[in-house]
Write an enzyme that holds these catalytic residues in place. Structure first.
Site, PDB file in Angstrom:
ATOM      1  N   THR A 209       0.760  -0.997  -0.003  1.00  0.00           N
ATOM      2  CA  THR A 209       0.101  -0.063   0.066  1.00  0.00           C
ATOM      3  C   THR A 209       1.102   1.296   0.301  1.00  0.00           C
ATOM      4  O   THR A 209       1.989   1.410   0.593  1.00  0.00           O
ATOM      5  CB  THR A 209      -0.999   0.097   1.049  1.00  0.00           C
ATOM      6  OG1 THR A 209      -1.425   1.270   1.593  1.00  0.00           O
ATOM      7  CG2 THR A 209       0.076  -0.285   2.450  1.00  0.00           C
TER       8      THR A 209
ATOM      9  N   GLU B 254       0.360   3.549   2.083  1.00  0.00           N
ATOM     10  CA  GLU B 254       0.320   4.002   3.328  1.00  0.00           C
ATOM     11  C   GLU B 254       1.446   3.940   3.923  1.00  0.00           C
ATOM     12  O   GLU B 254       1.969   4.445   5.155  1.00  0.00           O
ATOM     13  CB  GLU B 254      -0.977   3.496   4.003  1.00  0.00           C
ATOM     14  CG  GLU B 254      -2.266   3.849   3.353  1.00  0.00           C
ATOM     15  CD  GLU B 254      -3.348   3.369   4.146  1.00  0.00           C
ATOM     16  OE1 GLU B 254      -3.611   3.412   5.388  1.00  0.00           O
ATOM     17  OE2 GLU B 254      -4.332   3.029   3.451  1.00  0.00           O
TER      18      GLU B 254
HETATM   19  P1  NAD Z   1      -9.371  -7.467   2.466  1.00  0.00           P
HETATM   20  O1  NAD Z   1      -9.608  -7.277   3.807  1.00  0.00           O
HETATM   21  O2  NAD Z   1     -10.735  -7.104   1.417  1.00  0.00           O
HETATM   22  O3  NAD Z   1      -9.180  -8.939   1.941  1.00  0.00           O
HETATM   23  C1  NAD Z   1      -8.007  -9.584   2.476  1.00  0.00           C
HETATM   24  C2  NAD Z   1      -8.306 -11.122   2.399  1.00  0.00           C
HETATM   25  O4  NAD Z   1      -7.246 -11.856   3.101  1.00  0.00           O
HETATM   26  C3  NAD Z   1      -9.679 -11.824   3.022  1.00  0.00           C
HETATM   27  O5  NAD Z   1     -10.166 -12.695   2.000  1.00  0.00           O
HETATM   28  C4  NAD Z   1      -9.321 -12.522   4.182  1.00  0.00           C
HETATM   29  O6  NAD Z   1      -9.845 -13.501   4.506  1.00  0.00           O
HETATM   30  C5  NAD Z   1      -7.699 -12.838   3.744  1.00  0.00           C
HETATM   31  N1  NAD Z   1      -6.767 -13.139   5.041  1.00  0.00           N
HETATM   32  C6  NAD Z   1      -6.836 -12.495   6.130  1.00  0.00           C
HETATM   33  N2  NAD Z   1      -5.950 -12.821   7.014  1.00  0.00           N
HETATM   34  C7  NAD Z   1      -5.589 -14.125   6.530  1.00  0.00           C
HETATM   35  C8  NAD Z   1      -4.793 -14.981   7.029  1.00  0.00           C
HETATM   36  N3  NAD Z   1      -4.232 -15.168   8.196  1.00  0.00           N
HETATM   37  N4  NAD Z   1      -4.619 -16.096   6.227  1.00  0.00           N
HETATM   38  C9  NAD Z   1      -5.068 -16.204   4.886  1.00  0.00           C
HETATM   39  N5  NAD Z   1      -5.936 -15.307   4.504  1.00  0.00           N
HETATM   40  C10 NAD Z   1      -6.172 -14.182   5.353  1.00  0.00           C
HETATM   41  O7  NAD Z   1      -8.318  -6.657   1.440  1.00  0.00           O
HETATM   42  P2  NAD Z   1      -8.088  -5.931   0.311  1.00  0.00           P
HETATM   43  O8  NAD Z   1      -8.374  -4.461   0.269  1.00  0.00           O
HETATM   44  O9  NAD Z   1      -8.718  -6.862  -0.953  1.00  0.00           O
HETATM   45  O10 NAD Z   1      -6.496  -5.806   0.332  1.00  0.00           O
HETATM   46  C11 NAD Z   1      -5.638  -6.880  -0.151  1.00  0.00           C
HETATM   47  C12 NAD Z   1      -4.184  -6.545  -0.136  1.00  0.00           C
HETATM   48  O11 NAD Z   1      -3.915  -5.261  -0.901  1.00  0.00           O
HETATM   49  C13 NAD Z   1      -3.831  -6.221   0.987  1.00  0.00           C
HETATM   50  O12 NAD Z   1      -2.500  -6.835   1.350  1.00  0.00           O
HETATM   51  C14 NAD Z   1      -3.855  -4.689   1.345  1.00  0.00           C
HETATM   52  O13 NAD Z   1      -2.720  -4.216   2.236  1.00  0.00           O
HETATM   53  C15 NAD Z   1      -3.502  -4.341   0.002  1.00  0.00           C
HETATM   54  N6  NAD Z   1      -3.861  -2.905  -0.506  1.00  0.00           N
HETATM   55  C16 NAD Z   1      -5.318  -2.682  -0.502  1.00  0.00           C
HETATM   56  C17 NAD Z   1      -5.737  -1.512  -0.978  1.00  0.00           C
HETATM   57  C18 NAD Z   1      -7.266  -1.070  -0.890  1.00  0.00           C
HETATM   58  O14 NAD Z   1      -7.545   0.300  -0.998  1.00  0.00           O
HETATM   59  N7  NAD Z   1      -7.839  -1.859  -0.104  1.00  0.00           N
HETATM   60  C19 NAD Z   1      -4.647  -0.514  -1.298  1.00  0.00           C
HETATM   61  C20 NAD Z   1      -3.453  -0.855  -1.375  1.00  0.00           C
HETATM   62  C21 NAD Z   1      -2.952  -2.200  -1.082  1.00  0.00           C
HETATM   63  P1  TYD Z   2     -10.659   4.145   4.261  1.00  0.00           P
HETATM   64  O1  TYD Z   2     -11.742   3.654   3.148  1.00  0.00           O
HETATM   65  O2  TYD Z   2     -10.933   3.424   5.596  1.00  0.00           O
HETATM   66  O3  TYD Z   2      -9.275   4.038   3.598  1.00  0.00           O
HETATM   67  P2  TYD Z   2      -7.922   4.386   4.139  1.00  0.00           P
HETATM   68  O4  TYD Z   2      -7.974   4.854   5.632  1.00  0.00           O
HETATM   69  O5  TYD Z   2      -7.125   3.226   4.137  1.00  0.00           O
HETATM   70  O6  TYD Z   2      -7.371   5.613   3.458  1.00  0.00           O
HETATM   71  O7  TYD Z   2     -11.006   5.694   4.606  1.00  0.00           O
HETATM   72  C1  TYD Z   2     -10.568   6.504   3.338  1.00  0.00           C
HETATM   73  C2  TYD Z   2     -10.625   7.752   4.203  1.00  0.00           C
HETATM   74  O8  TYD Z   2     -12.028   8.276   4.387  1.00  0.00           O
HETATM   75  C3  TYD Z   2      -9.864   8.181   5.171  1.00  0.00           C
HETATM   76  O9  TYD Z   2      -9.184   9.568   5.150  1.00  0.00           O
HETATM   77  C4  TYD Z   2     -10.793   7.969   6.338  1.00  0.00           C
HETATM   78  C5  TYD Z   2     -11.996   8.585   5.909  1.00  0.00           C
HETATM   79  N1  TYD Z   2     -13.383   7.794   6.503  1.00  0.00           N
HETATM   80  C6  TYD Z   2     -14.268   8.729   7.037  1.00  0.00           C
HETATM   81  O10 TYD Z   2     -14.285   9.953   7.028  1.00  0.00           O
HETATM   82  N2  TYD Z   2     -15.092   7.814   7.693  1.00  0.00           N
HETATM   83  C7  TYD Z   2     -15.440   6.730   7.860  1.00  0.00           C
HETATM   84  O11 TYD Z   2     -16.232   6.073   8.299  1.00  0.00           O
HETATM   85  C8  TYD Z   2     -14.528   5.979   6.993  1.00  0.00           C
HETATM   86  C9  TYD Z   2     -14.414   4.444   7.121  1.00  0.00           C
HETATM   87  C10 TYD Z   2     -13.250   6.523   6.434  1.00  0.00           C
END
Ligand code: NAD
Ligand code: TYD
Length: 357
Positions: free
Chosen positions: A138, A140
């Site tokens: 990420t 972050e």
């Molecule tokens: P998500 O929370 O939707 O999915 C995570 C998945 O991992 C779930 O299916 C969960 O069951 C599985 N999981 C969790 N713990 C586990 C374990 N101990 N063993 C096996 N499986 C396990 O997450 P996401 O938003 O799809 O993110 C996926 C990846 O991408 C993460 O590594 C996250 O850090 C990264 N990422 C996410 C975002 C975003 O905006 N969502 C952005 C950049 C990077």
């Molecule tokens: P989020 O979707 O949790 O992603 P991240 O924290 O990984 O960026 O949040 C996106 C932005 O929205 C973040 O600045 C926090 C804000 N936010 C709210 O204002 N209210 C909420 O209920 C949530 C979940 C997030």
């Protein structure tokens, strides 16, 4: 040659039942019939096999239920299946949850990643030809930007939340296996994703679900926090590209060139929801409620995605307007999915996060 599970290229995708993982699994299963795709997921609250109904019967797909923190299980799995490549997405992924329970994030995101790295290292024992470990991370990890500037691949790590600290740590371990054991790896650091199948705890699906249920829209602080939003299917395409064409031992930043202040994004979302639900103008916006800020809230994330663009030709294919509209349509057409994932424990989670503070 007749392809079967044993002579096909074997790719392990971890976290494939989650939001981004399910899009990656779908893309790989459909695009690469000559790969065997294994989806390893323990199915936490965020993992849902319904996300993959359309590919679950494909011949080149297999679901493996298990926990990446279970070392014995993981080592046996790698010995049994001899994965040629790993695309690692499994993680605890929500910042607010990491504030409530940081240890769970250290366990899955750091220890789980190390157990996978170790299993891959021991399996191939320096015979790295044609092998690759892809770690999905990420933006972050870079911490927070001020009003200007962009994260590049050389920006120093400066994580502020337990979530981003755990991801930063896992990135460092991946890099260290590359340096120390010459493990071929790639890492991508991506900005905020949005799209279908995202658990409604993250901003966009949470607010869609709340509007559908006529619940308030809890905007943290003054709402002037900025995120760079990318349509999840574009992220999956980037992962495919980097997995196949990225250079070993490199990091690529992936982003949407699409910065929004939270409050502006929420207002656009409200307007679209009113139109799609045929509600009177401004009815969704009236649900906006400013609530207590998230501790350690990062002001701004924005990605410079020029490296992946110049070196691999990737760029987002979907405009934010198209992507957001498609995303809302998906949740409106899949209210059963929303109902299923928000039954059970979801209510406890919601009360703990939003009503008990
Ligand atoms: P998500 O929370 O939707 O999915 C995570 C998945 O991992 C779930 O299916 C969960 O069951 C599985 N999981 C969790 N713990 C586990 C374990 N101990 N063993 C096996 N499986 C396990 O997450 P996401 O938003 O799809 O993110 C996926 C990846 O991408 C993460 O590594 C996250 O850090 C990264 N990422 C996410 C975002 C975003 O905006 N969502 C952005 C950049 C990077
Ligand atoms: P989020 O979707 O949790 O992603 P991240 O924290 O990984 O960026 O949040 C996106 C932005 O929205 C973040 O600045 C926090 C804000 N936010 C709210 O204002 N209210 C909420 O209920 C949530 C979940 C997030």
């Amino acid at each position: 040659m007749f392809l079967n599970e044993y002579n096909m290229k074997k790719i392990l995708i971890t976290g494939g039942a989650g939001f981004i993982g399910s899009h990656v699994v779908r893309l790989f299963v459909n695009k690469y019939p000559n790969y065997m795709i294994y989806n390893l997921d323990v199915l936490t609250y965020a993992g849902n096999l319904e996300n993959l109904k359309d590919v679950e019967l494909s011949k080149n797909y297999k679901f493996l239920k298990g926990d990446i923190t279970d070392e014995v299980f993981i080592n046996n799995l790698f010995t049994e299946y001899q994965f040629d490549g790993v695309i690692h997405l499994a993680a605890e992924s929500h910042v607010d949850r990491s504030i409530k329970d940081p240890l769970a994030f250290a366990k899955t995101n750091i220890l789980g990643t190390m157990i996978l790295l170790n299993a891959f290292k021991n399996l191939w024992n320096n015979n790295w030809e044609g092998k690759r470990f892809y770690h999905v991370s990420t933006d972050e990890v870079y911490g927070s930007l001020g009003e200007t500037g962009l994260f590049t691949e050389t920006t120093s790590y400066d994580p502020n939340s337990p979530y981003s600290a755990s991801k930063a740590s896992s990135d460092h371990f991946v890099r260290s296996y590359g340096e120390t054991y010459k493990m071929p790896y790639v890492i991508t650091n991506c900005s905020n994703n949005y799209g279908s199948h995202q658990f409604p705890e993250k901003l966009i699906p949470l607010f869609i679900n709340n509007i559908l249920n006529d619940k308030s829209l809890p905007v943290y602080g003054d709402g002037n926090y900025t995120r760079d939003w990318l349509f999840v299917e574009d992220h999956a395409v980037a992962i495919d590209l980097v997995f196949h064409e990225g250079k070993n031992h490199e990091t690529y930043n992936v982003g949407g060139f699409n910065e929004w202040k939270n409050i502006d994004l929420v207002k656009v979302l409200c307007k679209l929801m009113d139109e799609k639900l045929d509600k009177p103008k401004n009815s969704s916006e009236k649900l906006i409620t400013y609530v207590k800020d998230r501790p350690g809230h990062d002001l701004r994330y924005a990605i410079d995605a020029n490296k992946i663009n110049k070196e691999l030709g990737w760029k987002p294919s979907v405009t934010f307007e198209e992507g957001l509209s498609k995303t809302i349509d998906w949740y409106l057409n899949n209210e059963d999915w929303l109902k299923n994932v928000t039954s059970g424990d979801y209510q406890n989670y919601y009360n703990k996060m939003y009503l008990e503070n």
